[in-house]
Design a protein around this motif. Structure first.
Motif, PDB file in Angstrom:
ATOM      1  N   GLY A  33       0.816  -1.192   0.000  1.00 42.47           N
ATOM      2  CA  GLY A  33       0.000   0.000   0.000  1.00 42.47           C
ATOM      3  C   GLY A  33       0.861   1.257   0.000  1.00 42.47           C
ATOM      4  N   PRO A  34       0.328   2.369  -0.501  1.00 39.64           N
ATOM      5  CA  PRO A  34       1.133   3.589  -0.640  1.00 39.64           C
ATOM      6  C   PRO A  34       1.600   4.162   0.697  1.00 39.64           C
ATOM      7  CG  PRO A  34      -1.185   3.971  -1.196  1.00 39.64           C
ATOM      8  CD  PRO A  34      -1.020   2.507  -1.077  1.00 39.64           C
ATOM      9  N   GLU A  35       0.778   4.040   1.731  1.00 36.77           N
ATOM     10  CA  GLU A  35       1.178   4.609   3.021  1.00 36.77           C
ATOM     11  C   GLU A  35       2.394   3.889   3.591  1.00 36.77           C
ATOM     12  OE1 GLU A  35      -2.088   4.646   5.702  1.00 36.77           O
ATOM     13  OE2 GLU A  35      -3.304   6.033   4.505  1.00 36.77           O
ATOM     14  N   LYS A  36       2.426   2.582   3.507  1.00 34.50           N
ATOM     15  CA  LYS A  36       3.561   1.821   4.018  1.00 34.50           C
ATOM     16  C   LYS A  36       4.814   2.118   3.210  1.00 34.50           C
ATOM     17  CE  LYS A  36       5.622  -1.336   6.517  1.00 34.50           C
ATOM     18  NZ  LYS A  36       5.923  -1.115   7.948  1.00 34.50           N
ATOM     19  N   VAL A  37       4.663   2.257   1.894  1.00 38.68           N
ATOM     20  CA  VAL A  37       5.811   2.589   1.053  1.00 38.68           C
ATOM     21  C   VAL A  37       6.408   3.923   1.474  1.00 38.68           C
ATOM     22  CG1 VAL A  37       6.505   3.236  -1.286  1.00 38.68           C
ATOM     23  CG2 VAL A  37       5.096   1.217  -0.922  1.00 38.68           C
ATOM     24  N   GLN A  38       5.541   4.913   1.684  1.00 38.08           N
ATOM     25  CA  GLN A  38       6.038   6.223   2.103  1.00 38.08           C
ATOM     26  C   GLN A  38       6.702   6.154   3.471  1.00 38.08           C
ATOM     27  OE1 GLN A  38       6.063   9.010   0.106  1.00 38.08           O
ATOM     28  NE2 GLN A  38       7.462   9.655   1.734  1.00 38.08           N
ATOM     29  N   GLN A  39       6.133   5.360   4.354  1.00 37.64           N
ATOM     30  CA  GLN A  39       6.727   5.190   5.684  1.00 37.64           C
ATOM     31  C   GLN A  39       8.135   4.607   5.584  1.00 37.64           C
ATOM     32  OE1 GLN A  39       4.396   2.646   8.231  1.00 37.64           O
ATOM     33  NE2 GLN A  39       5.898   2.677   9.880  1.00 37.64           N
ATOM     34  N   LEU A  40       8.312   3.599   4.734  1.00 35.72           N
ATOM     35  CA  LEU A  40       9.629   2.990   4.561  1.00 35.72           C
ATOM     36  C   LEU A  40      10.620   3.973   3.927  1.00 35.72           C
ATOM     37  CD1 LEU A  40       8.613  -0.585   3.323  1.00 35.72           C
ATOM     38  CD2 LEU A  40       9.534   0.030   5.550  1.00 35.72           C
ATOM     39  N   LYS A  41      10.133   4.751   2.976  1.00 34.11           N
ATOM     40  CA  LYS A  41      11.010   5.744   2.363  1.00 34.11           C
ATOM     41  C   LYS A  41      11.432   6.802   3.383  1.00 34.11           C
ATOM     42  CE  LYS A  41       9.380   5.275  -2.412  1.00 34.11           C
ATOM     43  NZ  LYS A  41       8.694   5.935  -3.549  1.00 34.11           N
ATOM     44  N   ASP A  42      10.509   7.186   4.240  1.00 35.73           N
ATOM     45  CA  ASP A  42      10.841   8.151   5.295  1.00 35.73           C
ATOM     46  C   ASP A  42      11.888   7.569   6.250  1.00 35.73           C
ATOM     47  OD1 ASP A  42       9.028   9.898   4.207  1.00 35.73           O
ATOM     48  OD2 ASP A  42       7.423   9.443   5.640  1.00 35.73           O
ATOM     49  N   GLN A  43      11.755   6.291   6.549  1.00 35.97           N
ATOM     50  CA  GLN A  43      12.752   5.645   7.410  1.00 35.97           C
ATOM     51  C   GLN A  43      14.134   5.662   6.749  1.00 35.97           C
ATOM     52  OE1 GLN A  43      11.497   1.721   8.666  1.00 35.97           O
ATOM     53  NE2 GLN A  43       9.479   2.448   9.318  1.00 35.97           N
ATOM     54  N   MET A  44      14.162   5.469   5.431  1.00 37.73           N
ATOM     55  CA  MET A  44      15.433   5.521   4.711  1.00 37.73           C
ATOM     56  C   MET A  44      16.051   6.912   4.822  1.00 37.73           C
ATOM     57  SD  MET A  44      16.394   2.684   2.965  1.00 37.73           S
ATOM     58  CE  MET A  44      17.113   3.211   1.422  1.00 37.73           C
ATOM     59  N   VAL A  45      15.225   7.934   4.660  1.00 37.73           N
ATOM     60  CA  VAL A  45      15.721   9.308   4.773  1.00 37.73           C
ATOM     61  C   VAL A  45      16.276   9.560   6.158  1.00 37.73           C
ATOM     62  CG1 VAL A  45      15.041  11.752   4.756  1.00 37.73           C
ATOM     63  CG2 VAL A  45      14.183  10.198   2.980  1.00 37.73           C
ATOM     64  N   GLU A  46      15.574   9.096   7.178  1.00 39.57           N
ATOM     65  CA  GLU A  46      16.027   9.288   8.553  1.00 39.57           C
ATOM     66  C   GLU A  46      17.333   8.554   8.824  1.00 39.57           C
ATOM     67  OE1 GLU A  46      16.315  10.341  12.551  1.00 39.57           O
ATOM     68  OE2 GLU A  46      15.234  11.231  10.846  1.00 39.57           O
ATOM     69  N   LEU A  47      17.473   7.335   8.299  1.00 37.67           N
ATOM     70  CA  LEU A  47      18.722   6.584   8.468  1.00 37.67           C
ATOM     71  C   LEU A  47      19.891   7.308   7.797  1.00 37.67           C
ATOM     72  CD1 LEU A  47      17.478   2.921   7.840  1.00 37.67           C
ATOM     73  CD2 LEU A  47      18.249   3.867  10.013  1.00 37.67           C
ATOM     74  N   ASP A  48      19.642   7.824   6.598  1.00 39.96           N
ATOM     75  CA  ASP A  48      20.694   8.559   5.903  1.00 39.96           C
ATOM     76  C   ASP A  48      21.091   9.810   6.676  1.00 39.96           C
ATOM     77  OD1 ASP A  48      20.632   6.667   3.909  1.00 39.96           O
ATOM     78  OD2 ASP A  48      19.395   7.852   2.546  1.00 39.96           O
ATOM     79  N   ARG A  49      20.075  10.492   7.260  1.00 40.72           N
ATOM     80  CA  ARG A  49      20.359  11.705   8.036  1.00 40.72           C
ATOM     81  C   ARG A  49      21.192  11.392   9.262  1.00 40.72           C
ATOM     82  NH1 ARG A  49      19.034  14.070  12.426  1.00 40.72           N
ATOM     83  NH2 ARG A  49      17.607  12.373  13.008  1.00 40.72           N
ATOM     84  N   ARG A  50      20.804  10.333   9.977  1.00 39.12           N
ATOM     85  CA  ARG A  50      21.546   9.952  11.186  1.00 39.12           C
ATOM     86  C   ARG A  50      22.988   9.584  10.852  1.00 39.12           C
ATOM     87  NH1 ARG A  50      18.016   5.301  13.549  1.00 39.12           N
ATOM     88  NH2 ARG A  50      20.010   4.849  14.586  1.00 39.12           N
ATOM     89  N   GLU A  51      23.145   8.893   9.760  1.00 39.21           N
ATOM     90  CA  GLU A  51      24.501   8.488   9.389  1.00 39.21           C
ATOM     91  C   GLU A  51      25.350   9.700   8.996  1.00 39.21           C
ATOM     92  OE1 GLU A  51      26.697   5.097   6.689  1.00 39.21           O
ATOM     93  OE2 GLU A  51      24.761   5.878   6.042  1.00 39.21           O
TER      94      GLU A  51
END
Length: 866
Positions: A442-460
């Motif tokens: 579903g689109p909401e879960k996809v966006q959630q996962l993409k947001d998690q990727m952005v957050e991981l990249d930011r933390r790193e």
């Protein structure tokens, strides 16, 4: 707490054995035994007495086979360090560093030091832990005994290995098959097919005559198991016998063969043969045993191709270069892409930190698989040095390596705690009604996962910038990102599940591989242009093009009608499946260290006819099973056995044990439980990409990985965790090209037949079927024999069975009166639905008839042909 069966098999067997040894778990019904003291032609010296040989067979040979033969045996075609360990002669001869074994001298035996890892330069197996103190102690004891060893072996070097191109082209396997007229024989009227004349000529030359035809029920049972892997029903047997009376045996057999070849079950049986060769599996194996949830598509492709009788040359081309073939429809494109899964299914070193090393090992595995599967010789043996026994040089190896280096492999394992190498998957064309087992998000879960990727990249990024990022945090981010990327790769931007497959595509860059000294990536040398092995010269095949990998041209080279190996190897594989051994007995090794063909003219005849008949596997199978040689009985003749103990000249049919799938499927068939429908996908497909080590924590997964009533070809093939019945009855090692399976007879198989809930459930279902379809006990006993053995019981068997059941009924009644608590008669097994929790196996209470049926299913006659 599990309760014991109401009438256990052990009690059943006790009564039966007390009535005259009616049933034996290791013996058979009504067959003459081989003479005592006669073995398969293996002689032992006086020093190698029975106790020493027994110690070798129980303690030493299994370790050598499991741990050493892959790299040091003639059949594997490998002899690292010029060391072969597969015969008495070779293990004492040793390799580059000296004798592996010095009888009665443990300290002078290099093999002992190697397996104990006491010498860092001689550690075997390499890159693994020592084999353990108990095994080392066994080898020391064996050596102190004088190293008794009955293996005469086939690799005594009495010939010079044809290692040059010029010498190689003189070796039989690298010469083009030649047409041969059927030879004159003592009894030409005996033949039914041209191949029979070749067989009879061999018998004539050795003073032998063929055996009589097998009895029709025996022959029909053999034909059914060989062609579709299932027993004939009593109804099918009656129809065959009626046709035989009216039209004769030749016509009756031809009609039966045509029907079997046309059935869907033929592809399931013969597709499994190719899956053995293709090292098909649904997990990676090795140290990082992650699942391959999309491998099942390749399995189905193989089964469908066999049923369609796809010409063998096309079948090979699709698997090696399907992505490069033209197509008219999306379905055809999908089929071609799925076919290339052949190159992606191998076990991989997913924990390898060096990406170049991983890449080199992946290419090596692909070269080994393709050449061994198609040519029954491995060019991969020339990775580190020119092949020691066959005419393949390191330049040949790296010329092929460039073809596969220019190929991108899609295997679909996400980076995580067990995996340092991420692999993508190929997206298939969307087709109406196609099965997609991976879930939508579903689109909401996809966006959630993409947001998690952005957050991981930011933390790193922030952690690196301010210096607060610890190694542990960096690894955690790396693993989490890998898992998210792996999940997103299975869906589109809207979260809809994508149809995916394993396979290969062209790499964006064409690469000519560098020559690596000793096969080491740290020692690159000159660039080797892409090409094919020089020993086989086919002038009409173009060189690999400048802007493409050359896989398609390599496939055309392999399938050229003049290629000396491809048709021979496949014809030999087919013969081996139908006769129990190949014309070339080492079916996966046509090289110098393999065995020579027993009937070379016959092999050429079959290979040439195979090509002339459009590379049709079905026509080749039909030609062989309609021969008089195939019809022979397996009856024992002592005088012939003493002349030809291995039945090299085909004077009778070999007695053969059914393979694991046939044993399981036959139980389902006779019990009436067999479901002939194809399952959607596979049990593994619904698990996603996960570690096999976690299977035990998932209650949805059956403990024995067998949660269905469908054919065994659809059971999950998980490396290092096979379903019990496959594991115990000699299933092909799914990490290696296996054209021939081992056949063992060990106590654990008998224990499985006695204690397995699956066997008990089929016995109970068979008993219920007998009691439903036949009214009286005598009728039920006869029907049981007809279902299980395709024959009627003789008078003594009827008497013993009736006495047993009467005694068992009486004992059961007495026990019931004592317990005053009746137990259910039957248990029915239902297929586990994907995603549903699998309960613990329920205790199985067997009635006397069910216990009797289990005894029948446990007999050697049930699991053996003839």
């Amino acid at each position: 707490m599990k309760t014991p069966p109401l009438f256990p098999l052990s009690r059943c067997l006790g009564l039966l054995l007390g009535l005259g040894s009616f049933v034996s778990l290791s013996g058979t019904f009504s067959t003459a035994a081989e003479p005592a003291g006669v073995t398969n032609g293996v002689s032992a010296s006086e020093k190698d007495g029975p106790a020493g040989i027994a110690f070798f067979e129980s303690k030493i040979r299994p370790v050598l086979v499991e741990q050493c033969y892959e790299c040091h045996s003639a059949e594997a075609g490998k002899s690292k360090g010029n060391l072969l360990l597969d015969s008495r002669h070779n293990i004492r001869l040793g390799g580059d560093t000296g004798p592996a074994i010095v009888p009665e001298d443990p300290e002078g035996s290099l093999l002992l030091a190697a397996i104990a890892h006491t010498d860092p330069d001689l550690e075997m197996p390499p890159k693994k832990a020592p084999l353990g103190p108990a095994i080392v102690a066994d080898f020391r004891t064996w050596i102190e005994m004088g190293a008794p060893d009955p293996r005469e072996g086939s690799a005594k070097m009495t010939e010079r290995a044809p290692v040059t191109v010029e010498e190689g082209r003189k070796f039989w396997a690298y010469q083009k098959p030649q047409p041969h007229q059927p030879p004159k024989t003592s009894d030409p009227d005996w033949a039914r097919r041209p191949l029979d004349h070749f067989v009879l000529a061999g018998l004539d030359a050795h003073g032998l005559t063929p055996s009589p035809d097998a009895a029709p029920p025996v022959l029909l049972r053999r034909l059914y198991f060989d062609l579709i892997g299932l027993p004939p029903s009593p109804k099918q047997l009656r129809a065959f016998e009626k046709r035989l009376e009216s039209k004769g045996l030749d016509q009756a057999l031809a009609t039966e063969v045509d029907a079997l070849l046309a059935s869907e079950q033929f592809g399931e049986r013969w597709g499994r043969h190719w899956l053995d060769v293709a090292r098909y599996a649904e997990s990676n194996g090795k140290e990082s045993n992650l699942t391959y949830p999309h491998a099942w598509r390749y399995r189905n492709y193989v089964i469908d191709s066999v049923n369609d009788d796809t010409p063998y040359d096309q079948f090979l081309t699709e698997q090696i270069a399907g992505d490069l073939l033209p197509f008219d429809t999306g379905a055809e494109r999908a089929e071609h892409l799925i076919a290339t899964g052949f190159l992606a299914l191998g076990a991989k070193g997913l924990n390898e930190m060096n990406k170049l090393q991983f890449f080199a090992d992946l290419i090596d595995e692909q070269i080994d698989t393709v050449t061994r599967a198609v040519m029954a010789t491995s060019v991969a043996c020339a990775r580190c040095h020119d092949h020691k026994f066959d005419p393949y040089s390191m330049r040949d190896y790296y010329a092929l390596a460039g073809i596969f280096a220019s190929t991108e492999t899609f295997f679909g394992t996400a980076i995580g705690s067990e995996n340092n190498v991420g692999g993508e998957l190929i997206t298939l064309p969307e087709l109406e009604g196609q099965v997609i087992p991976n879930p939508s998000l579903g689109p909401e879960k996809v966006q959630q996962l993409k947001d998690q990727m952005v957050e991981l990249d930011r933390r790193e990024a922030e952690g690196r910038k301010d210096g607060t990022l610890t190694l542990q945090e960096a690894i955690g981010i790396y693993w989490k990102r890998g898992g998210i990327e792996g999940t997103l790769d299975t869906v589109d931007d809207q979260g809809n599940a994508l149809p995916l497959c394993m396979g290969v595509l062209e790499r964006n860059q064409v690469i000519d591989a560098r020559y690596l000294e000793n096969g080491e990536i740290s020692k690159p040398g000159e660039i080797i242009p892409r090409d094919y092995p020089k020993v086989i010269k086919l002038t009409t095949i173009p060189k690999p093009p400048d802007k493409e990998s050359g896989r398609l041209e390599f496939a055309q080279w392999l399938t050229h009608p003049d290629h000396p190996l491809t048709a021979r190897v496949m014809a030999n594989r087919v013969w081996s499946h139908l006769f129990g051994k190949g014309i070339v007995p080492t079916v996966d090794n046509f090289g110098f260290t393999g065995k020579r063909p027993t009937h070379p003219e016959l092999l050429d005849h079959l290979a040439l006819n195979f090509v002339e008949n459009g590379w049709s596997v079905k026509r080749l199978v039909k030609e062989i099973v309609l021969s008089r040689a195939y019809r022979q009985s397996s009856d024992f003749r002592e005088d012939y056995f003493l002349k030809d103990p291995d039945n090299t000249w085909v004077w009778r049919a070999d007695k053969r044990r059914l393979d694991a799938e046939c044993i399981r499927d036959a139980m389902l068939a006779v019990s009436g439980q067999l479901d002939l429908t194809r399952p959607e996908a596979s049990l593994v497909a619904y698990q996603g990409n996960k570690s096999v080590s976690l299977f035990g924590f998932d209650k949805r997964i059956p403990p024995d990985l067998d949660g269905s009533l469908q054919r065994s070809v659809y059971l999950p093939v998980v490396r290092d965790k096979l379903p019990d019945v496959l594991d115990l009855f000699d299933f092909a090692e799914p990490s290696m090209v296996m054209g021939e399976r081992e056949t063992t007879n060990v106590p654990v198989q008998a224990l499985y037949l006695m204690n397995s809930p699956f066997v008990q459930e089929q016995a109970a279902a068979l008993a219920a079927r007998l009691e439903k379809e036949r009214e009286t006990r005598p009728q039920q006993i006869r029907y049981a024999f007809q279902l299980c053995f395709n024959r009627a019981p003789d008078r003594e068997e009827m008497k013993l069975a009736s006495q047993f059941l009467a005694a068992a009924d009486r004992i059961q009644q007495e026990e019931r009166e004592k317990e005053q608590a009746p137990s259910p008669d039957t248990v029915t097994k239902t297929a586990a639905k994907p995603g549903a929790e699998t309960p613990e196996p329920a205790p199985v209470s067997l009635s006397p008839m069910a216990s009797y049926c289990q005894a029948l299913l446990a007999t050697a006659e049930f699991r053996n042909l003839d």
